[in-house]
Motif scaffolding. Structure first.
Motif, mmCIF file in Angstrom:
data_model
loop_
_atom_site.group_PDB
_atom_site.id
_atom_site.type_symbol
_atom_site.label_atom_id
_atom_site.label_comp_id
_atom_site.label_asym_id
_atom_site.label_seq_id
_atom_site.Cartn_x
_atom_site.Cartn_y
_atom_site.Cartn_z
ATOM 1 N N LEU A 201 -4.209 -0.681 -0.305
ATOM 2 C CA LEU A 201 -3.711 -0.962 0.813
ATOM 3 C C LEU A 201 -4.802 -2.320 1.212
ATOM 4 N N ASP A 202 -4.396 -3.626 1.814
ATOM 5 C CA ASP A 202 -4.898 -4.413 2.256
ATOM 6 C C ASP A 202 -6.192 -3.918 3.540
ATOM 7 N N GLY A 203 -6.508 -5.639 3.818
ATOM 8 C CA GLY A 203 -7.430 -4.478 4.623
ATOM 9 C C GLY A 203 -7.394 -5.162 6.378
ATOM 10 N N HIS A 204 -6.009 -5.034 6.485
ATOM 11 C CA HIS A 204 -5.478 -5.693 7.668
ATOM 12 C C HIS A 204 -5.813 -4.308 8.984
ATOM 13 N N LYS A 205 -6.300 -4.578 10.099
ATOM 14 C CA LYS A 205 -6.659 -4.374 11.001
ATOM 15 C C LYS A 205 -5.793 -2.690 11.683
ATOM 16 N N PHE B 190 -8.497 2.768 -0.127
ATOM 17 C CA PHE B 190 -8.771 1.879 -1.046
ATOM 18 C C PHE B 190 -8.659 0.786 -0.323
ATOM 19 N N CYS B 191 -9.430 -0.028 0.422
ATOM 20 C CA CYS B 191 -9.078 -1.438 0.784
ATOM 21 C C CYS B 191 -9.368 -2.598 -0.435
ATOM 22 N N LEU B 192 -7.982 -3.563 -0.627
ATOM 23 C CA LEU B 192 -9.065 -4.460 -1.877
ATOM 24 C C LEU B 192 -9.365 -5.843 -1.178
ATOM 25 N N PRO B 193 -10.708 -6.213 -1.757
ATOM 26 C CA PRO B 193 -10.575 -7.261 -1.698
ATOM 27 C C PRO B 193 -10.161 -8.188 -0.865
ATOM 28 N N PRO B 194 -10.848 -8.894 0.481
ATOM 29 C CA PRO B 194 -9.728 -10.242 0.883
ATOM 30 C C PRO B 194 -9.910 -11.142 0.360
ATOM 31 N N HIS B 195 -8.898 -11.353 1.253
ATOM 32 C CA HIS B 195 -8.345 -12.513 0.178
ATOM 33 C C HIS B 195 -7.704 -12.591 -1.476
ATOM 34 N N SER B 196 -7.282 -11.677 -1.880
ATOM 35 C CA SER B 196 -6.555 -11.397 -3.008
ATOM 36 C C SER B 196 -5.935 -10.498 -3.295
ATOM 37 N N THR B 197 -5.162 -10.504 -2.679
ATOM 38 C CA THR B 197 -3.859 -9.086 -2.005
ATOM 39 C C THR B 197 -2.791 -10.181 -3.420
ATOM 40 N N HIS B 198 -2.996 -11.627 -3.556
ATOM 41 C CA HIS B 198 -1.702 -12.508 -4.519
ATOM 42 C C HIS B 198 -1.960 -11.776 -5.579
ATOM 43 N N VAL B 199 -3.672 -11.193 -6.226
ATOM 44 C CA VAL B 199 -3.363 -11.230 -7.781
ATOM 45 C C VAL B 199 -3.448 -9.610 -7.682
ATOM 46 N N SER B 200 -3.952 -8.246 -6.389
ATOM 47 C CA SER B 200 -4.343 -7.122 -7.002
ATOM 48 C C SER B 200 -3.986 -6.510 -6.188
ATOM 49 N N GLN B 201 -2.638 -6.916 -5.590
ATOM 50 C CA GLN B 201 -1.371 -6.089 -5.019
ATOM 51 C C GLN B 201 -0.329 -5.836 -5.732
ATOM 52 N N PRO B 202 -0.663 -4.563 -6.545
ATOM 53 C CA PRO B 202 1.127 -4.557 -7.270
ATOM 54 C C PRO B 202 1.884 -5.478 -6.942
ATOM 55 N N LEU B 203 2.779 -5.111 -5.513
ATOM 56 C CA LEU B 203 3.889 -5.153 -4.676
ATOM 57 C C LEU B 203 3.709 -6.632 -4.944
ATOM 58 N N ASP B 204 2.395 -7.479 -4.312
ATOM 59 C CA ASP B 204 2.893 -8.784 -3.966
ATOM 60 C C ASP B 204 2.849 -9.396 -5.398
ATOM 61 N N THR B 205 2.517 -9.157 -6.182
ATOM 62 C CA THR B 205 2.674 -9.473 -7.901
ATOM 63 C C THR B 205 3.787 -9.531 -8.360
ATOM 64 N N CYS B 206 4.665 -8.633 -7.989
ATOM 65 C CA CYS B 206 6.339 -8.247 -9.222
ATOM 66 C C CYS B 206 6.721 -7.560 -8.136
ATOM 67 N N VAL B 207 6.626 -7.081 -7.338
ATOM 68 C CA VAL B 207 8.224 -6.591 -6.481
ATOM 69 C C VAL B 207 8.653 -7.126 -5.176
ATOM 70 N N PHE B 208 7.746 -7.699 -4.197
ATOM 71 C CA PHE B 208 7.992 -8.258 -2.908
ATOM 72 C C PHE B 208 9.077 -9.500 -3.965
ATOM 73 N N PRO C 213 -10.384 -5.107 -15.229
ATOM 74 C CA PRO C 213 -10.737 -6.367 -14.305
ATOM 75 C C PRO C 213 -10.697 -7.383 -15.118
ATOM 76 N N ASP C 214 -10.409 -7.783 -16.167
ATOM 77 C CA ASP C 214 -10.064 -9.092 -17.275
ATOM 78 C C ASP C 214 -8.801 -9.448 -16.332
ATOM 79 N N LYS C 215 -7.851 -9.265 -15.545
ATOM 80 C CA LYS C 215 -6.390 -9.229 -15.799
ATOM 81 C C LYS C 215 -6.632 -10.440 -14.533
ATOM 82 N N ILE C 216 -7.297 -10.056 -13.462
ATOM 83 C CA ILE C 216 -7.860 -10.466 -12.970
ATOM 84 C C ILE C 216 -8.944 -11.463 -11.858
#
Length: 248
Positions: free
Chosen positions: A108-112, A131-149, A208-211
């Motif tokens: 998931l993302d790092g929202h408080k 597991f918190c995804l790296p900041p400002h990276s969810t547009h490429v590292s969050q599966p829901l953001d990349t191809c689901v939403f 890792p090379d994907k992003i």
């Protein structure tokens, strides 16, 4: 796991009009409200039912009718998720559908709202690694953001457009939101979309090379704006490693 807002006033689809006409009208709901939908998926292409959060002071039972099977409904003062609602989601919704294997990785993302001592300790007790995804990276590292939403929003626009076309003068509201969301959800939250999301983000299969090029470009831009070799905050100097379930 991630959240997205579903706007009741949808984006109109293409319409037929006279050539050269400048002012083109299309019927929409006119309701500026939006409702938060919390989604959670796994790497084998499955999604648990949505967690719907209304902007309201009380929760009307009629706002929960004819929705996605197994969906859970809640309310907050602003319609967004907060720490208490996330705790309820984790305890009574996520773990209800989670597999019994442990440890279990929750990305998931790092929202408080996702992190406080009680939630983190409870997750640890349940064998859940948050597991918190790296900041400002969810547009490429969050599966829901990349191809689901995106497919979900696209299907929602189609469903809302068809509803307005078939029901002149009617408005999308909390009363019909569950049934309309169900129609869009069942078309968008399919195994193929979900698996592509995990693959494109490099999470599964692990790659890792994907992003990496995108992350490196982000770091390069950050270095240009702020040159401080000792600054490791905000996602800089990140390295991508394969997850080791033995590390807890």
């Amino acid at each position: 796991m991630d959240e997205t807002g579903m706007a009741y006033e949808h984006r109109p689809l293409k319409v037929v009009t006279l050539k050269g006409q400048k002012k083109i009208k299309c019927r929409t709901s006119g309701n500026k409200t939006q409702t938060t939908v919390v989604a959670c998926i796994n790497a084998v292409g499955q999604a648990i039912p949505p967690y719907v959060i209304y902007n309201a002071k009380t929760l009307n039972p009629r706002w929960m009718e004819n929705g996605v099977a197994g969906a859970r409904y809640a309310r907050s003062e602003n319609g967004w998720i907060d720490t208490e609602l996330f705790k309820i989601w984790l305890k009574y919704h996520f773990l209800q559908y989670a597999v019994s294997n442990r440890p279990l990785l929750l990305i998931l993302d790092g929202h408080k709202t996702h992190y406080n001592l009680e939630v983190c300790e409870y997750a640890k007790e349940q064998g859940v690694i948050m597991f918190c995804l790296p900041p400002h990276s969810t547009h490429v590292s969050q599966p829901l953001d990349t191809c689901v939403f995106k497919p979900l929003k696209s299907e929602w626009n189609k469903v809302a457009h068809n509803f307005q076309a078939k029901n002149p003068g009617a408005r999308i509201s909390k009363y019909n939101f569950p049934s309309l969301l169900k129609e869009a959800w069942e078309k968008a939250m399919i195994s193929s979309n979900i698996c592509v999301g995990f693959r494109n983000s490099g999470i599964y299969p692990f790659d890792p090379d994907k992003i990496r090029p995108t992350i490196e470009n982000m770091e390069s831009e950050t270095d240009t704006d702020h040159d401080d070799s000792n600054d490791e905050i905000g996602g800089r100097n990140m390295e991508l490693h394969e997850f080791d379930p033995t590390l807890r």
